[in-house]
Write a protein that holds these residues in place. Sequence first.
Motif, PDB file in Angstrom:
ATOM      1  N   LEU A 136       0.867  -1.256   0.012  1.00 36.92           N
ATOM      2  CA  LEU A 136      -0.108  -0.039   0.003  1.00 36.92           C
ATOM      3  C   LEU A 136       0.880   1.206  -0.143  1.00 36.92           C
ATOM      4  N   GLY A 137       1.894   1.112   0.626  1.00 36.19           N
ATOM      5  CA  GLY A 137       2.833   2.397   0.708  1.00 36.19           C
ATOM      6  C   GLY A 137       2.584   3.104   1.886  1.00 36.19           C
ATOM      7  N   LYS A 138       3.360   3.900   2.709  1.00 33.74           N
ATOM      8  CA  LYS A 138       3.171   4.343   3.972  1.00 33.74           C
ATOM      9  C   LYS A 138       2.019   5.448   3.911  1.00 33.74           C
ATOM     10  N   PHE A 139       1.575   6.125   3.055  1.00 37.94           N
ATOM     11  CA  PHE A 139       0.725   7.110   2.754  1.00 37.94           C
ATOM     12  C   PHE A 139      -0.582   6.482   3.192  1.00 37.94           C
ATOM     13  N   TYR A 140      -0.888   5.082   2.570  1.00 42.61           N
ATOM     14  CA  TYR A 140      -2.199   4.758   2.769  1.00 42.61           C
ATOM     15  C   TYR A 140      -2.256   3.483   3.790  1.00 42.61           C
ATOM     16  N   HIS A 141      -1.090   2.945   4.401  1.00 44.81           N
ATOM     17  CA  HIS A 141      -1.139   1.919   5.113  1.00 44.81           C
ATOM     18  C   HIS A 141      -1.479   2.383   6.517  1.00 44.81           C
ATOM     19  N   ARG A 142      -2.496   1.870   7.065  1.00 42.32           N
ATOM     20  CA  ARG A 142      -2.979   1.938   8.488  1.00 42.32           C
ATOM     21  C   ARG A 142      -2.800   0.655   9.450  1.00 42.32           C
ATOM     22  N   PRO A 143      -1.903   0.595  10.284  1.00 42.32           N
ATOM     23  CA  PRO A 143      -1.715  -0.674  11.042  1.00 42.32           C
ATOM     24  C   PRO A 143      -2.750  -0.727  12.019  1.00 42.32           C
ATOM     25  N   CYS A 150      -2.611   9.523   5.687  1.00 42.76           N
ATOM     26  CA  CYS A 150      -4.007  10.098   5.481  1.00 42.76           C
ATOM     27  C   CYS A 150      -4.810  10.374   6.469  1.00 42.76           C
ATOM     28  N   ASP A 151      -4.762   9.594   7.438  1.00 37.35           N
ATOM     29  CA  ASP A 151      -5.211  10.061   8.844  1.00 37.35           C
ATOM     30  C   ASP A 151      -5.098  11.141   9.427  1.00 37.35           C
ATOM     31  N   GLU A 195       5.042  13.599  -4.515  1.00 34.59           N
ATOM     32  CA  GLU A 195       5.865  14.655  -4.092  1.00 34.59           C
ATOM     33  C   GLU A 195       6.296  14.784  -2.785  1.00 34.59           C
ATOM     34  N   ILE A 196       5.181  14.600  -1.768  1.00 32.71           N
ATOM     35  CA  ILE A 196       5.772  14.472  -0.262  1.00 32.71           C
ATOM     36  C   ILE A 196       6.486  13.410  -0.067  1.00 32.71           C
ATOM     37  N   LEU A 197       6.206  12.175  -0.540  1.00 30.80           N
ATOM     38  CA  LEU A 197       7.040  11.136   0.014  1.00 30.80           C
ATOM     39  C   LEU A 197       8.473  11.334  -0.584  1.00 30.80           C
ATOM     40  N   ALA A 198       8.582  11.738  -1.654  1.00 27.55           N
ATOM     41  CA  ALA A 198      10.115  12.215  -2.265  1.00 27.55           C
ATOM     42  C   ALA A 198      10.871  13.100  -1.401  1.00 27.55           C
ATOM     43  N   ILE A 199      10.002  14.239  -0.720  1.00 28.54           N
ATOM     44  CA  ILE A 199      10.592  15.112   0.229  1.00 28.54           C
ATOM     45  C   ILE A 199      11.220  14.220   1.425  1.00 28.54           C
ATOM     46  N   ASP A 200      10.252  13.326   1.687  1.00 30.97           N
ATOM     47  CA  ASP A 200      10.460  12.498   3.007  1.00 30.97           C
ATOM     48  C   ASP A 200      11.548  11.557   2.837  1.00 30.97           C
ATOM     49  N   ALA A 245      10.964   7.030  18.522  1.00 28.25           N
ATOM     50  CA  ALA A 245      10.834   5.526  18.929  1.00 28.25           C
ATOM     51  C   ALA A 245       9.930   5.220  18.317  1.00 28.25           C
ATOM     52  N   LYS A 246       8.713   5.571  18.256  1.00 29.28           N
ATOM     53  CA  LYS A 246       7.299   4.912  17.579  1.00 29.28           C
ATOM     54  C   LYS A 246       7.380   5.084  16.089  1.00 29.28           C
ATOM     55  N   VAL A 247       8.391   5.305  15.608  1.00 28.04           N
ATOM     56  CA  VAL A 247       8.400   5.883  13.989  1.00 28.04           C
ATOM     57  C   VAL A 247       9.306   5.133  13.327  1.00 28.04           C
ATOM     58  N   ALA A 248       9.577   3.796  13.961  1.00 27.14           N
ATOM     59  CA  ALA A 248      10.588   2.819  13.129  1.00 27.14           C
ATOM     60  C   ALA A 248       9.886   2.484  11.826  1.00 27.14           C
ATOM     61  N   ALA A 249       8.810   2.373  11.554  1.00 26.49           N
ATOM     62  CA  ALA A 249       8.175   2.020  10.206  1.00 26.49           C
ATOM     63  C   ALA A 249       7.419   3.225   9.768  1.00 26.49           C
ATOM     64  N   ARG A 250       7.927   4.158   9.791  1.00 30.32           N
ATOM     65  CA  ARG A 250       7.573   5.361   9.082  1.00 30.32           C
ATOM     66  C   ARG A 250       7.087   5.395   7.712  1.00 30.32           C
TER      67      ARG A 250
END
Length: 250
Positions: A136-143, A150-151, A195-200, A245-250
């Motif tokens: 899905l990619g990080k933009f749409y994946h909701r664990p 998006c949320d 575009e925003i994921l490229a900046i990231d 610490a909580k952003v390992a899977a950003r």
Amino acid sequence: MTSPWPSHLWLVRHGQSAGNVARDRAHAAGLGEIDLDIRDVDVPLSDLGHAQSEALGQWFTTLPDDQRPTVVLTSTYLRARQTATAIVEKGGFGKTDLGFCVDERLREREFGILDRLTTQGIEVRYPEQAEARRRLGKFYHRPPGGESWCDVILRLRAALDTLSLHHRDQRVLIVGHQVVILCLRYLLEGLTETEILAIDAEGDVANCGVTTYVRNGEGGLTLDLYNFVAPLEVQGAPVTSAPDAKVAAR
């Protein structure tokens, strides 16, 4: 021309936190879980994070009084509130009629069942989530129990509505988190997912890094600086940029 926006907007990521330090230790040791036995909302700044926040506050003292923030909005999370408070106190603009507001819509992205896990830990414990994120990619994946980018964007849309309704023509400082800063850029600049994921992908937002917008002649906001860290360097405060610490899977 009437504009709904502040005349000047600063976006600042909080200073280095104890979570940043714990995350670095976990990755260095190849661990699957981050050793941090407190709620994410209660994670404080590290000693270096306090120094970074004070250094940024000192930088604000170099600005004329009529160019300093008149409103400060901060995430509810302790590390962000500590950063905002240090900036205000060291910057001296808290002695004026400053508006200071804690806003839960600026909080860190929530990670649900992936909380406290490193990338390696997620692959081992929840391989199906690692695969879903790849698909899905990080933009749409909701664990499960957490949020997608998006949320976060949905709640930030409401925060920007409040900004334009209550703080137009003011000089506003927002203190938040890495994903919050990036998602605000997505909204303010009308960027696409790509575009925003490229900046990231270019690199993490620095702790106490400054992103600034100024109002343009058409009444909109124009990006002036992104990830500006000179205020820290001038004061001799080391620059750090590791995810939380909580952003390992950003």
